[in-house]
Write an enzyme that holds these catalytic residues in place. Structure first.
Site, PDB file in Angstrom:
ATOM      1  CB  THR A 132      64.245  32.726 -40.621  1.00 23.90           C
ATOM      2  OG1 THR A 132      64.149  33.456 -39.411  1.00 23.90           O
ATOM      3  CG2 THR A 132      63.492  33.511 -41.689  1.00 23.90           C
ATOM      4  CG  ASP A 133      62.724  32.286 -35.387  1.00 20.19           C
ATOM      5  OD1 ASP A 133      63.370  33.072 -36.114  1.00 20.19           O
ATOM      6  OD2 ASP A 133      62.959  32.158 -34.163  1.00 20.19           O
ATOM      7  CD  GLU A 134      64.778  37.070 -37.939  1.00 18.00           C
ATOM      8  OE1 GLU A 134      64.570  38.189 -38.434  1.00 18.00           O
ATOM      9  OE2 GLU A 134      65.886  36.706 -37.520  1.00 18.00           O
ATOM     10  CE1 TYR A 158      66.869  36.549 -43.797  1.00 17.72           C
ATOM     11  CE2 TYR A 158      65.965  36.839 -41.593  1.00 17.72           C
ATOM     12  CZ  TYR A 158      66.574  36.037 -42.549  1.00 17.72           C
ATOM     13  OH  TYR A 158      66.873  34.722 -42.253  1.00 17.72           O
ATOM     14  CE  LYS A 162      65.068  32.531 -45.624  1.00 16.27           C
ATOM     15  NZ  LYS A 162      66.025  31.728 -46.434  1.00 16.27           N
TER      16      LYS A 162
END
Ligand code: NAD
Ligand code: TYD
Length: 353
Positions: A132-134, A158, A162
């Site tokens: 993810t970009d997060e 989260y 990741k």
């Protein structure tokens, strides 16, 4: 043969359906069927011998070893994860368990299998990790979009879990030579998305005449990508990506949450008019803890190296999505029973401002 993990979830199911529709070969689909996994997403494949579904955990190394020996896949695409930020705030442990330890056990089993392959198969093998970009953290209004070299700065349990999994994948390439690829994608929307995430939550609440909860001031920005475009990007990276590289995937479509919600409301006004405009249901609620302000992806690397581009605009993709939810009411009815009601009470129960 490829092995897909998490293929009964939102993106994984779209990926498996697209993969088989384009005749790329059989798929072993390993999924634990958590609250987010749903075999109804794969109902179209019920009698398709090219799809082998196995219920199990990516953290179960013995099971993975057995599947790898049995099916000898040429690639793994790892979607399996706990994926919802709000749930990670209420209960981070599952995120560490699956996203960090699960990925670790999966990598260990894959490393053992890959080490035993003949030279040619070892060279052709790929482990593609979907991320993810997060992991890059939060941008200010005038900051440049995330590139593949933006330092990791995850802010939620989260995104931290990741990020940890991305680092393990990277280390397995650097240390053991495992042929890995990592993709970091922005927010997806489309068919089969579990209605804990913003867009399907808004569609379903609106159709039920329930409040449409906007966290904080509604000006947090996400870069929305139609799920089919994420799947085509993953296929491009799997087939032509350079081993050991990471690729950012995004829709070049930054929008504030309030504008996303108003767009969904306007579409529903057109497609399923009610007695009052759906936007009248919008309410502002307490902000998410640690809420990242803005995500934006610079996708120039995948565009120039792999010639990938999204084929849907937000306008075309969101229309398809709203239509899909309107046409799949029985899927919706099954998904929102049971555990989902408990989640709504926990997350939104006392949270209005
Ligand atoms: P999802 O929550 O809809 O689906 C996750 C799937 O993984 C479910 O089917 C679940 O049963 C399965 N799963 C969970 N734990 C497992 C375990 N231990 N073993 C085997 N299976 C397990 O998630 P999604 O939105 O489809 O996301 C898929 C992947 O893409 C995730 O890795 C996520 O981090 C990443 N991603 C998602 C988005 C997005 O906007 N949804 C954006 C970028 C990246
Ligand atoms: P979400 O779909 O949970 O994705 P992510 O947190 O991974 O970006 O949320 C998208 C944005 O919408 C995010 O800024 C939080 C916001 N949001 C709301 O305003 N209300 C809601 O009820 C939800 C679920 C999200």
């Amino acid at each position: 043969m490829i092995l897909v993990t998490g293929g009964a979830g939102f993106i994984g199911a779209n990926f498996v359906l697209d993969w088989l529709a384009s005749n790329r070969g059989p798929v072993v689909n390993l999924d634990k069927l958590t609250y987010a996994g749903n075999l109804e997403n794969l109902a179209a494949l019920k009698d398709d011998p090219r799809h082998i579904f196995v219920r199990g955990d990516i953290g179960d190394a013995a099971l993975i070893e057995k599947l790898l020996q049995q099916y000898q896949p040429r690639a793994i695409v790892n979607f399996a994860a706990e994926s919802h930020v709000d749930r990670s705030i209420h209960g981070p442990e599952d995120f560490v368990q699956t996203n960090v330890l699960g990925t670790f056990h999966l990598l260990e089993a894959v490393r053992a299998y890959w080490s035993g392959l003949a030279e040619e198969q070892r060279a052709a093998f790929r482990f593609l990790h979907v991320s993810t970009d997060e992991v890059y953290g939060s941008l200010g209004p005038n900051d440049a979009a995330f590139t593949e070299t933006t330092p990791y700065a995850p802010n939620s349990p989260y995104s931290a879990s990741k990020a940890a999994s991305d680092h393990l994948v990277r280390a397995y390439h650097h240390t053991y030579g495992l042929p890995v690829l990592t993709t970091n994608c922005s927010n997806n929307y489309g068919s089969y998305q579990f209605p804990e995430k913003l867009i399907p939550l808004i569609i379903l609440n609106a159709l039920n005449g329930k409040p449409l909860p906007i966290y904080g001031d509604g000006l947090n920005v996400r870069d929305w990508l139609y799920v089919g475009d994420h799947c085509s990007a993953i296929r491009a990276v799997l087939e032509q990506g350079r081993v050991g590289e990471t690729y950012n995937i995004g829709g070049c479509n930054e929008m504030a949450n309030i504008d996303v919600v108003k767009t969904v409301c306007a579409l529903l006004d057109e497609l399923k008019p009610a007695t009052q405009p759906y936007a009248a249901l919008i309410i502002y609620v307490k902000d998410r803890a640690g809420h990242d302000r803005r995500y934006a992806i610079d996708a120039r690397k995948i565009e120039s190296e792999l010639k990938w581009r999204p084929s849907e605009t937000f306008e075309t993709g969101i229309r398809k999505t709203v239509q899909w939810y309107l046409e799949n009411q029985s899927w919706v009815a099954h998904v929102v029973s049971g555990e989902y009601q408990g989640w709504l009470a926990k997350n939104y129960g006392g949270g209005r401002t």
